[in-house]
Design a protein around this motif. Structure first.
Motif, PDB file in Angstrom:
ATOM      1  N   CYS A 235      21.352  88.498  29.258  1.00 58.41           N
ATOM      2  CA  CYS A 235      21.785  87.368  28.431  1.00 58.41           C
ATOM      3  C   CYS A 235      22.586  86.373  29.264  1.00 58.41           C
ATOM      4  O   CYS A 235      23.213  86.741  30.270  1.00 58.41           O
ATOM      5  CB  CYS A 235      22.638  87.851  27.246  1.00 58.41           C
ATOM      6  SG  CYS A 235      21.775  88.990  26.127  1.00 58.41           S
ATOM      7  N   GLY A 236      22.582  85.131  28.850  1.00 58.12           N
ATOM      8  CA  GLY A 236      23.352  84.075  29.514  1.00 58.12           C
ATOM      9  C   GLY A 236      23.718  82.962  28.526  1.00 58.12           C
ATOM     10  O   GLY A 236      23.170  82.899  27.412  1.00 58.12           O
TER      11      GLY A 236
ATOM     12  N   CYS B  17      19.110  85.554  25.271  1.00 56.54           N
ATOM     13  CA  CYS B  17      18.808  86.800  25.973  1.00 56.54           C
ATOM     14  C   CYS B  17      17.300  86.859  26.279  1.00 56.54           C
ATOM     15  O   CYS B  17      16.470  86.477  25.433  1.00 56.54           O
ATOM     16  CB  CYS B  17      19.177  88.028  25.128  1.00 56.54           C
ATOM     17  SG  CYS B  17      20.936  88.106  24.725  1.00 56.54           S
ATOM     18  N   THR B  18      16.957  87.311  27.470  1.00 54.18           N
ATOM     19  CA  THR B  18      15.543  87.403  27.865  1.00 54.18           C
ATOM     20  C   THR B  18      15.141  88.869  27.988  1.00 54.18           C
ATOM     21  O   THR B  18      15.951  89.746  28.299  1.00 54.18           O
ATOM     22  CB  THR B  18      15.297  86.705  29.210  1.00 54.18           C
ATOM     23  OG1 THR B  18      16.163  87.268  30.191  1.00 54.18           O
ATOM     24  CG2 THR B  18      15.549  85.215  29.089  1.00 54.18           C
TER      25      THR B  18
ATOM     26  N   HIS C   9      17.413  81.606  33.063  1.00 57.74           N
ATOM     27  CA  HIS C   9      17.802  83.018  33.098  1.00 57.74           C
ATOM     28  C   HIS C   9      16.565  83.893  33.341  1.00 57.74           C
ATOM     29  O   HIS C   9      15.480  83.600  32.846  1.00 57.74           O
ATOM     30  CB  HIS C   9      18.471  83.425  31.783  1.00 57.74           C
ATOM     31  CG  HIS C   9      19.112  84.771  31.844  1.00 57.74           C
ATOM     32  ND1 HIS C   9      18.449  85.919  31.457  1.00 57.74           N
ATOM     33  CD2 HIS C   9      20.352  85.178  32.251  1.00 57.74           C
ATOM     34  CE1 HIS C   9      19.246  86.958  31.623  1.00 57.74           C
ATOM     35  NE2 HIS C   9      20.413  86.522  32.106  1.00 57.74           N
ATOM     36  N   TYR C  10      16.788  84.987  34.111  1.00 60.37           N
ATOM     37  CA  TYR C  10      15.718  85.933  34.412  1.00 60.37           C
ATOM     38  C   TYR C  10      16.198  87.331  34.081  1.00 60.37           C
ATOM     39  O   TYR C  10      17.231  87.795  34.575  1.00 60.37           O
ATOM     40  CB  TYR C  10      15.334  85.861  35.891  1.00 60.37           C
ATOM     41  CG  TYR C  10      14.339  86.894  36.312  1.00 60.37           C
ATOM     42  CD1 TYR C  10      13.014  86.846  35.850  1.00 60.37           C
ATOM     43  CD2 TYR C  10      14.712  87.939  37.165  1.00 60.37           C
ATOM     44  CE1 TYR C  10      12.089  87.810  36.243  1.00 60.37           C
ATOM     45  CE2 TYR C  10      13.798  88.898  37.568  1.00 60.37           C
ATOM     46  CZ  TYR C  10      12.487  88.834  37.086  1.00 60.37           C
ATOM     47  OH  TYR C  10      11.572  89.803  37.486  1.00 60.37           O
TER      48      TYR C  10
ATOM     49  N   TYR D 213      11.254  85.152  32.178  1.00 57.58           N
ATOM     50  CA  TYR D 213      12.101  83.982  32.442  1.00 57.58           C
ATOM     51  C   TYR D 213      12.359  83.196  31.148  1.00 57.58           C
ATOM     52  O   TYR D 213      11.602  83.285  30.190  1.00 57.58           O
ATOM     53  CB  TYR D 213      11.432  83.045  33.448  1.00 57.58           C
ATOM     54  CG  TYR D 213      11.379  83.584  34.856  1.00 57.58           C
ATOM     55  CD1 TYR D 213      12.414  83.337  35.753  1.00 57.58           C
ATOM     56  CD2 TYR D 213      10.256  84.333  35.277  1.00 57.58           C
ATOM     57  CE1 TYR D 213      12.339  83.834  37.055  1.00 57.58           C
ATOM     58  CE2 TYR D 213      10.203  84.825  36.562  1.00 57.58           C
ATOM     59  CZ  TYR D 213      11.250  84.575  37.457  1.00 57.58           C
ATOM     60  OH  TYR D 213      11.193  85.066  38.724  1.00 57.58           O
TER      61      TYR D 213
ATOM     62  N   HIS E  91      19.914  75.547  31.301  1.00 60.75           N
ATOM     63  CA  HIS E  91      20.175  76.962  31.561  1.00 60.75           C
ATOM     64  C   HIS E  91      18.872  77.638  31.972  1.00 60.75           C
ATOM     65  O   HIS E  91      17.823  77.431  31.358  1.00 60.75           O
ATOM     66  CB  HIS E  91      20.739  77.650  30.307  1.00 60.75           C
ATOM     67  CG  HIS E  91      20.972  79.104  30.483  1.00 60.75           C
ATOM     68  ND1 HIS E  91      21.932  79.627  31.300  1.00 60.75           N
ATOM     69  CD2 HIS E  91      20.333  80.197  29.926  1.00 60.75           C
ATOM     70  CE1 HIS E  91      21.923  80.934  31.265  1.00 60.75           C
ATOM     71  NE2 HIS E  91      20.934  81.316  30.419  1.00 60.75           N
TER      72      HIS E  91
END
Length: 271
Positions: A226-227, A195-196, A218-219, A201, A216
């Motif tokens: 989350c991703g 999770c960011t 994620h932004y 980023y 992976h």
């Protein structure tokens, strides 16, 4: 044969002379000439009888010889026939014996081949059973780690260390280093959930012994996001798997709170 004939002739002459003397004693003698004539006549009749007897004996002897010859031929015929039969039977028995020997050799060869194949198959199955028993005897392998120690991704190839575990069957995951070391070789499934923080980023990679096997990015835009990323891969015993930052920057930052959790998990799905 001649000796028998001579003895028979003498016997007949003797009988004739005796008969003549006996008859002469009863008959009157007229003259010397008459006596000689009667004696000659009797001798002639005796000779004819003897000759007749000799001829009959000769015929009997010829018949006996002929019969013996026929018997000899018959015996010879049956002897030859039995010899042929014995020879044929012997040849047939020899042929049958050879055929039985060939069949016996063929059966022995087939039996040995079948025995060898069965022995090999049994040995292979036994080895498979031993391996299966060893696998079944081995403990399960699975881990589920969480709680990142460092939220900032500002170091080159920084390893993400998940400091706590819910599950660590086989003790393959090290909470102090963030590395999972496969206790046994097999097919594994790995998952990473991160999770960011908002407007930050995160660029991460799943690594197997230095080789990135999954990426992976994620932004977290207006809110925290989350991703996830995962992979199924075969890992040899002793190989290591971890999660790292593929790029770094001061603005790259992860986040966790009561609603969001960063996790790293893996499980052995098959040997």
């Amino acid at each position: 044969m001649k000796m028998r004939f001579s003895l028979l002739f003498v016997f007949v002459i003797f009988v004739g002379i005796y008969s003549y003397n006996f008859s002469e004693a009863r008959e009157p003698v007229c003259s010397k000439f008459s006596y000689e004539e009667q004696l000659l006549e009797k001798m002639i009749r005796t000779e004819i009888k003897v000759e007749t007897m000799v001829n009959e004996n000769k015929k009997t002897e010829d018949n006996v010889i002929s019969t013996l010859g026929d018997i000899k031929q018959t015996v010879s015929y049956f002897t030859d026939m039995f010899a042929d039969m014995r020879e044929n039977i012997t040849d047939d028995m020899l042929k049958r014996g050879d055929e039985l020997e060939r069949r016996e050799d063929s059966f022995k060869k087939l039996f040995e081949e079948t025995k060898s194949n069965l022995t090999s198959d049994i040995a292979a199955k036994k080895e498979e059973l031993i391996q299966l028993q060893e696998k079944l005897a081995q403990p399960p392998v699975a881990f589920y780690a969480h709680h990142l120690k460092d939220m900032f991704l500002d170091t080159t190839d920084e390893i993400l260390i998940f400091g706590k575990t819910f599950t660590n069957e086989g003790t393959g995951y090290d909470t102090s280093t963030g590395l999972f070391t496969a206790p046994v070789g097999g097919l594994y499934k790995f998952d990473v959930h991160i999770c960011t923080i908002h407007n930050k980023y995160a660029y991460l990679g799943l690594v197997l012994d230095g080789n990135v096997i999954a990426l992976h990015a994620h932004y977290g835009d207006a809110s925290h996001g989350c991703g996830s990323v995962g992979a199924i891969i075969r890992v040899r015993s002793g190989e290591k798997v971890w999660v790292k930052a593929t790029t770094y920057h001061s603005s790259y930052q992860l986040h966790q709170d009561s609603l969001r959790m960063n996790t790293f998990s893996g499980v052995l799905v098959n040997y």
